[in-house]
Each structure stands twice: as C-alpha cells, then as structure tokens.
Design an enzyme around this catalytic site. Structure first.
Site, PDB file in Angstrom:
ATOM      1  N   HIS A 198       0.815  -1.216   0.000  1.00  0.00           N
ATOM      2  CA  HIS A 198       0.000   0.000   0.000  1.00  0.00           C
ATOM      3  C   HIS A 198       0.844   1.260   0.000  1.00  0.00           C
ATOM      4  CE1 HIS A 198      -3.509  -2.424   0.477  1.00  0.00           C
ATOM      5  NE2 HIS A 198      -3.083  -2.934   1.599  1.00  0.00           N
ATOM      6  N   CYS A 209       4.473  10.552  -7.729  1.00  0.00           N
ATOM      7  CA  CYS A 209       3.720  11.293  -8.738  1.00  0.00           C
ATOM      8  C   CYS A 209       2.957  10.303  -9.623  1.00  0.00           C
ATOM      9  CB  CYS A 209       4.659  12.141  -9.591  1.00  0.00           C
ATOM     10  SG  CYS A 209       3.804  13.017 -10.935  1.00  0.00           S
TER      11      CYS A 209
END
Length: 94
Positions: A67, A75
């Site tokens: 995660h 980005c």
C-alpha cells in the site's frame, strides 16, 4: 468532490492523525528482521506504511510495501518519488 477527498487525505497525512507517527518496531518487526538477517527469508511483503520494518533493521530494498509508504508520495503522472516533508511546505502554502 474528488479534490475534497484528496485534500482530506493530505490533511490526515501531514497532521499525524493517521496514528503511525512516533511508533517503534515491536517484537514482530524485530523477528522479521532477524529472519531476513539470518537468510531464512529474503524479503518481507507488508501492508504497513509506517517504515517500522525498515526501522527494525530490514534493508529498504527487501521490504515490499503493498500500500505504499506514508513517508513519501509518488507522482501519478511521472512516477517520481517525493518525500512528504518536502511536500508539506508546498501543501500548506496552498
């Protein structure tokens, strides 16, 4: 609405309300680190986002974070990694 949810998530990340700020590795993290150091495991796959495996001594390149990680952002357009501390000043200025 999507932008509001994104802002709420960033507010939570920068405020420390998420709960993992200031935590220390526990016996489980240390046990995994010993397994890695002894060669009995090659890496750890974790759902944790708190750097506690790394803090316990597991080399960062042997931690697979499903995660992501709460200490940096990636980005979505170019994939470049940005440390959250570097982003915090920019975020707070908006």
């Amino acid at each position: 609405m999507e932008q509001d949810k994104r802002r709420e998530a960033w507010d939570r990340a920068f405020s420390g309300r998420a709960g993992w700020v200031g935590r220390e590795p526990n016996a489980g993290h240390m046990g995994v680190a010993r397994l890695i150091a002894s060669g009995k495991a090659s890496s750890v796959i974790t759902q944790n986002v708190d750097n506690l495996h790394q803090a316990s001594g597991v080399p960062a390149n042997q931690v697979i974070e499903l995660h992501g990680n709460a200490s940096y952002a990636t980005c979505l357009e170019c994939g470049l990694r940005h440390e959250l501390e570097d982003l915090k000043t920019l975020y707070e200025a908006t």
